[in-house]
Design an enzyme around this catalytic site. Sequence first.
Site, mmCIF file in Angstrom:
data_model
loop_
_atom_site.group_PDB
_atom_site.id
_atom_site.type_symbol
_atom_site.label_atom_id
_atom_site.label_comp_id
_atom_site.label_asym_id
_atom_site.label_seq_id
_atom_site.Cartn_x
_atom_site.Cartn_y
_atom_site.Cartn_z
ATOM 1 C CG ASP A 48 -1.360 -5.054 1.639
ATOM 2 O OD1 ASP A 48 -2.297 -4.745 2.391
ATOM 3 O OD2 ASP A 48 -1.342 -4.730 0.436
ATOM 4 C CG HIS A 70 -0.132 -2.287 -6.366
ATOM 5 N ND1 HIS A 70 0.475 -1.067 -6.170
ATOM 6 C CD2 HIS A 70 -1.186 -2.296 -5.519
ATOM 7 C CE1 HIS A 70 -0.188 -0.386 -5.255
ATOM 8 N NE2 HIS A 70 -1.212 -1.105 -4.849
ATOM 9 C CD GLU A 92 4.261 -1.452 -6.033
ATOM 10 O OE1 GLU A 92 3.382 -1.443 -6.913
ATOM 11 O OE2 GLU A 92 4.441 -0.493 -5.254
HETATM 12 C C1 GLP Z 1 -2.705 0.019 -1.576
HETATM 13 C C2 GLP Z 1 -2.904 -1.364 -0.913
HETATM 14 C C3 GLP Z 1 -3.548 -2.300 -1.854
HETATM 15 C C4 GLP Z 1 -4.754 -1.578 -2.408
HETATM 16 C C5 GLP Z 1 -4.313 -0.533 -3.370
HETATM 17 C C6 GLP Z 1 -5.400 0.415 -3.823
HETATM 18 O O1 GLP Z 1 -1.390 0.397 -1.739
HETATM 19 N N1 GLP Z 1 -1.745 -1.981 -0.383
HETATM 20 O O2 GLP Z 1 -3.880 -3.507 -1.220
HETATM 21 O O3 GLP Z 1 -5.570 -2.471 -3.100
HETATM 22 O O4 GLP Z 1 -3.182 0.132 -2.893
HETATM 23 O O5 GLP Z 1 -5.611 1.422 -2.907
HETATM 24 P P1 GLP Z 1 -6.738 2.524 -3.052
HETATM 25 O O6 GLP Z 1 -8.022 1.811 -2.913
HETATM 26 O O7 GLP Z 1 -6.483 3.472 -1.921
HETATM 27 O O8 GLP Z 1 -6.588 3.145 -4.371
#
Ligand code: GLP
Length: 261
Positions: free
Chosen positions: A65, A136, A141
């Site tokens: 993403d 997600h 979402e």
């Molecule tokens: C973000 C990313 C996701 C990621 C998730 C977890 O928003 N877009 O691809 O897997 O949230 O993030 P974190 O590892 O910082 O908790």
Amino acid sequence: MRLIVPQINTGAYAARLLKKRLKDSKKFVLGLPTGGTAVDMYSAFREEYSKGNLSFKNVVTFNMDEYFGLPASHPQSYISFMKRHLFDHVDIKPENINIPDGNAKDIEKECFAYEEKIKNAGGIDLFFGGVGENGHIAFNEPFSSLQSQTHKVFLTQCTIKANSRFFNSEEETPKTAITVGVGTIMSAREVVILATGFKKAEAVRAALEGAVSSKWVISALQLHKKAVIVADSAACANLEPATFEYFKNLKDEYSELENIN
Ligand code: GLP
């Protein structure tokens, strides 16, 4: 779906798995995440690379993403994140790096083209991912279509709040993004989701013990042939003891990786 709770750091475990998958492969298509959880994984990749145990010269990457409308040069854009944590440090060929263009003039065209690129590369061999507190995957979402392809999304307040820790304020945090779809992830030949910390405990519970539901998007992976959650014990805090015990005692190639360095 498989759960593995490695004795070693989840990032180091991911590096071992990647080393195993890249061994003998002529060309490998790798899906990659961003986010706090992925930081340890990229540090382990860099370490293995510097020891000469891992090479990205035959690897084609597709990121999950990218924020919409954030300049690519912004330190928190996902392309900046990827350069900082991986691409600038390893032998990947720049032409093999793919990440959605969050500044594309025609977003629909960009999303369609991204899916086509994945198909033309032969599909994704292994998709590494993280999981949001609300379940997600990538930026799909709650209540996303479980068959979605790459598309533009409006982030939920929960995600904006979680991601605001990387920005100066919640106002500054992007509210929209481009993400691969749940269907895109489901089409990968193997999906490995990393989850660490108590904040992910409910998502991990829903992923493994809940019914398949778009409310907890990660639960879609129950329908995948080869999906694995690599979690630390904090992220497993909400699991029933029997669930935890079952996977802890399972012997297969994923448990073997704990002993093979
Ligand atoms: C973000 C990313 C996701 C990621 C998730 C977890 O928003 N877009 O691809 O897997 O949230 O993030 P974190 O590892 O910082 O908790």
